[in-house]
Design a protein around this motif. Structure first.
Motif, PDB file in Angstrom:
ATOM      1  N   THR A   1      67.289  23.188 106.995  1.00  0.00           N
ATOM      2  CA  THR A   1      67.770  21.823 106.747  1.00  0.00           C
ATOM      3  C   THR A   1      67.743  20.941 107.994  1.00  0.00           C
ATOM      4  O   THR A   1      67.919  19.734 107.882  1.00  0.00           O
ATOM      5  N   ASN A   2      67.511  21.528 109.172  1.00  0.00           N
ATOM      6  CA  ASN A   2      67.393  20.708 110.389  1.00  0.00           C
ATOM      7  C   ASN A   2      66.095  19.907 110.390  1.00  0.00           C
ATOM      8  O   ASN A   2      65.938  18.975 111.162  1.00  0.00           O
TER       9      ASN A   2
ATOM     10  N   THR B   1      70.558  17.113 104.221  1.00  0.00           N
ATOM     11  CA  THR B   1      71.984  17.435 104.293  1.00  0.00           C
ATOM     12  C   THR B   1      72.283  18.770 103.641  1.00  0.00           C
ATOM     13  O   THR B   1      73.044  19.576 104.172  1.00  0.00           O
ATOM     14  N   ASN B   2      71.675  19.026 102.494  1.00  0.00           N
ATOM     15  CA  ASN B   2      71.980  20.230 101.723  1.00  0.00           C
ATOM     16  C   ASN B   2      70.761  21.116 101.583  1.00  0.00           C
ATOM     17  O   ASN B   2      69.629  20.634 101.526  1.00  0.00           O
TER      18      ASN B   2
ATOM     19  N   HIS C   1      69.586  27.006 104.797  1.00  0.00           N
ATOM     20  CA  HIS C   1      70.485  26.805 105.933  1.00  0.00           C
ATOM     21  C   HIS C   1      69.858  27.462 107.152  1.00  0.00           C
ATOM     22  O   HIS C   1      69.224  28.508 107.040  1.00  0.00           O
TER      23      HIS C   1
END
Length: 167
Positions: free
Chosen positions: A75-76, A122-123, A149
């Motif tokens: 997610t980065n 974000t998610n 994540h």
């Protein structure tokens, strides 16, 4: 064939055009120029719909992705994604979309690929991927990109070991 011009060059007998306007027989050069302008606009009226149809066909053509690698990243963001597209489409593509985030596309003509770097999300989860010719209208692919994540370490065991390794 070209459409019939609004009027033709008059003969000496003719003094008015087909729409009833008088010809200026005292200035044949001006009359000839006006006739060529009318022929030009008649040709443009004929060609214009052809160009509009061709542009609509290009716009209506669905930009398609035949493969995507990798199909996941964290997610980065920052994951370079290689999208394989058709040879006829590569010059048309300017942007990619991941979910609702638009990014610029980089082209590799020889490999028929587009590279887009994933934007941060974000998610975690799966988002649709699409391509665009203008950065506004997108053709969405059936492929999706899976955001995960970022990897994290909760613990490292063992905490130490010999300098030579082998632990």
């Amino acid at each position: 064939s070209l459409p019939r011009p609004l009027f033709y060059l008059p003969t000496k007998e003719a003094t008015t055009s087909s729409d009833g306007h008088p010809y200026n027989l005292s200035n044949p050069t001006k009359m000839l120029m006006n006739s060529w302008i009318i022929h030009l606009f008649s040709a443009a009226a004929f060609i214009s719909p052809l160009l509009a149809t061709a542009l609509q066909n290009v716009e209506a053509e669905k930009l398609s992705i035949s493969s995507m690698r990798p199909s996941f990243g964290d997610t980065n963001g920052g994951t370079p994604v290689i999208l394989t597209v058709g040879k006829e489409q590569i010059d048309l593509i300017s942007h990619c979309i991941f979910g609702d985030a638009i990014v610029a596309a980089t082209k590799n003509q020889s490999a028929m690929t587009i590279q887009c770097t994933t934007p941060p999300m974000t998610n975690a989860g799966s988002v649709p991927v699409g391509l665009s010719m203008d950065g506004e209208d997108f053709s969405m692919s059936t492929l999706s990109f899976d955001y995960t994540h970022p990897a994290s370490f909760l613990a490292l065991a063992p905490a130490g070991g010999p300098e030579l390794g082998g632990t």
